[in-house]
Design an enzyme around this catalytic site. Structure first.
Site, PDB file in Angstrom:
ATOM      1  N   ASP A  86       0.855  -1.188   0.000  1.00 36.35           N
ATOM      2  CA  ASP A  86       0.000   0.000   0.000  1.00 36.35           C
ATOM      3  C   ASP A  86       0.889   1.234   0.000  1.00 36.35           C
ATOM      4  OD1 ASP A  86      -2.088  -1.605   2.470  1.00 36.35           O
ATOM      5  OD2 ASP A  86      -2.058  -1.765   0.272  1.00 36.35           O
ATOM      6  N   ASP A  92      -0.055   7.599   8.164  1.00 31.74           N
ATOM      7  CA  ASP A  92       0.229   6.208   8.541  1.00 31.74           C
ATOM      8  C   ASP A  92       1.550   6.155   9.288  1.00 31.74           C
ATOM      9  OD1 ASP A  92      -1.808   4.675   7.607  1.00 31.74           O
ATOM     10  OD2 ASP A  92      -0.834   4.016   5.787  1.00 31.74           O
ATOM     11  N   GLU A 115       1.438  -3.263  10.734  1.00 30.71           N
ATOM     12  CA  GLU A 115       1.242  -3.386   9.292  1.00 30.71           C
ATOM     13  C   GLU A 115       2.327  -2.642   8.542  1.00 30.71           C
ATOM     14  OE1 GLU A 115      -1.914  -1.291   7.195  1.00 30.71           O
ATOM     15  OE2 GLU A 115      -2.164  -3.044   5.898  1.00 30.71           O
ATOM     16  N   GLU A 116       2.861  -1.587   9.166  1.00 31.95           N
ATOM     17  CA  GLU A 116       3.824  -0.726   8.466  1.00 31.95           C
ATOM     18  C   GLU A 116       5.250  -1.247   8.542  1.00 31.95           C
ATOM     19  OE1 GLU A 116       0.590   1.381   7.421  1.00 31.95           O
ATOM     20  OE2 GLU A 116       2.621   1.438   6.593  1.00 31.95           O
ATOM     21  N   ASP A 138      -2.613  -2.130  13.409  1.00 34.13           N
ATOM     22  CA  ASP A 138      -2.678  -1.406  12.143  1.00 34.13           C
ATOM     23  C   ASP A 138      -2.818   0.046  12.577  1.00 34.13           C
ATOM     24  OD1 ASP A 138      -4.728  -1.613   9.106  1.00 34.13           O
ATOM     25  OD2 ASP A 138      -3.155  -0.227   9.764  1.00 34.13           O
ATOM     26  N   LEU A 140      -3.122   3.000  11.168  1.00 29.29           N
ATOM     27  CA  LEU A 140      -4.146   3.861  10.588  1.00 29.29           C
ATOM     28  C   LEU A 140      -4.810   3.120   9.436  1.00 29.29           C
ATOM     29  CD1 LEU A 140      -4.968   6.571  11.687  1.00 29.29           C
ATOM     30  CD2 LEU A 140      -3.741   7.667   9.843  1.00 29.29           C
ATOM     31  N   ASP A 141      -5.824   2.321   9.816  1.00 25.73           N
ATOM     32  CA  ASP A 141      -6.506   1.498   8.814  1.00 25.73           C
ATOM     33  C   ASP A 141      -7.441   2.380   7.975  1.00 25.73           C
ATOM     34  OD1 ASP A 141      -7.407  -1.165   7.777  1.00 25.73           O
ATOM     35  OD2 ASP A 141      -9.294  -0.377   8.519  1.00 25.73           O
ATOM     36  N   GLU A 297      -6.028  -6.880  11.940  1.00 29.26           N
ATOM     37  CA  GLU A 297      -7.330  -6.349  11.523  1.00 29.26           C
ATOM     38  C   GLU A 297      -8.426  -7.323  11.948  1.00 29.26           C
ATOM     39  OE1 GLU A 297      -6.304  -5.734   7.281  1.00 29.26           O
ATOM     40  OE2 GLU A 297      -6.643  -3.603   7.564  1.00 29.26           O
TER      41      GLU A 297
END
Ligand code: P6P
Length: 357
Positions: A86, A92, A115-116, A138, A140-141, A297
């Protein structure tokens, strides 16, 4: 104060205790967490500290999300893509950095998965203190919505580590089934900012009061409606869905259900938690195993929905919380929401699935 007896039903979900506070007075997140501490199996204050530090990070992130349009912090980060492929939004990266910073300062967490970040982030203990928790999030989903001012969210999951507390954390500390989560929650940065969490004893929501800078109890003992009249799926992929999913979506349309899809999972799940409904992210050609991430998530949101009386399964009819992960950024399909609607989908999958389940 009467101590609540922990009653656990057959599927491992304990019934919520009587709220630790009563009446209409302001109850802050901090107070609620501290008063609920006696309900944690390992009431050493560590989990309390972790939850409070996540609350601090949420306030800091909220401040930047709320003024994203006013400062040069929206748009794509210079760092390019994250491990998911992404495009990393600047917020984020900011949210990720703040969560890591707050958790590092907490002295309660021994490692983080985000996630990052491709791999786990080890947090050195402070002094000789042994830290017993790992946190996945996560940061900033739904961040692709930031530039168009649509709500986004932070999702977190907390596990007790399995490895020797005197040694660095291992991948196995993170590759635990969702049923092992000791706490899970989300922060929704929307028309107001709300933090919703569970420690396995019911779900409670806290709305940020900017005038005092505190998350205040606003949604006590949240329960999802048994049924709903909306379904949430990216209809644009309809022609790519398997037959059983198309049949179920056709059924939703035949029953005049409304379609609500924000493209920000936290926002869609929060709506469903309050109004009822079902959220679907099935297999598509681009994401044959589903798009959403299991560890940070689907597992935390499934724990919350189950604790509120809902259900969450993958499209092979396996309970999400029972899936044992084998990699950090593992994707999964998901159907989550009101129990009657998840059961209805299950019947369609059993009837129309061409594949052995
Ligand atoms: P699609 C946001 O990128 C996200 O991870 C979830 O928050 C959201 O539900 C989903 O992806 C949206 O995916 O393929 O419909 O754009």
């Amino acid at each position: 104060m009467a101590t609540s007896v922990k009653k656990t039903s057959s599927n491992g979900i304990s019934s919520p205790p009587a709220s630790p506070v009563s009446g209409n007075r302001i109850v802050t997140l901090d107070e609620f967490i501290i008063r609920s501490e006696k309900d944690f199996d390992f009431a050493t204050g560590e989990l309390t500290g972790l939850l409070r530090d996540i609350g601090v990070a949420a306030k800091i992130i909220n401040r930047e999300v709320n003024k994203a349009g006013l400062v040069n912090i929206i748009g794509v980060a210079d760092s390019g893509e994250n491990q998911s492929g992404d495009m990393q939004q600047k917020l984020d990266v900011y949210a990720n950095d703040k969560l890591i910073e707050c958790l590092k300062n907490s002295g309660e967490c021994c490692a983080i998965a985000s996630e990052e970040n491709d791999d786990i982030i080890h947090i050195p203990p402070i002094g000789t203190k042994k830290n017993h928790y790992v946190v996945m999030f996560d940061p900033l989903d739904g961040s692709s919505n930031i530039d168009v001012n649509v709500s986004v969210g932070t999702i977190f999951a907390i596990y007790r580590r399995k490895s020797d507390p005197s040694a660095p954390a291992t991948k196995e500390d993170f590759l635990q089934a969702g049923v092992k989560q000791v706490a899970a929650g989300y922060v929704l940065y929307g028309t107001s900012t709300i933090l919703v969490y569970t420690t396995g004893r019911g779900v409670n929501g806290f709305t940020l009061d900017p005038s005092i800078g505190e998350f205040c109890l606003s949604h006590r003992n949240m329960r999802i409606p048994e049924n709903g009249a909306t379904y949430s799926v990216n209809q644009g992929y309809y022609s790519k869905f398997d037959l059983e999913m198309r049949r179920y979506i056709d059924n939703c349309s035949d029953q005049n259900y409304g379609l609500r899809y924000i493209g920000s999972m936290v926002s869609d799940i929060h709506r469903i938690l309050i109004q009822g409904g079902i959220f679907l992210y099935p297999s598509t050609r681009k994401y044959p195993k589903g798009k959403l991430r299991l560890l940070y998530e689907c597992n935390p949101l499934s724990m919350i929905v189950e604790q509120a009386g809902g259900k969450a399964m993958n499209t092979q009819l396996k309970r999400i919380l029972d899936v044992v992960p084998n990699e950090l950024h593992q994707r999964c399909t998901i159907a989550i929401g009101s129990p009657a609607m998840v059961d209805e989908l299950k019947a369609f999958i059993e009837r129309y699935s061409a594949l052995p389940l």
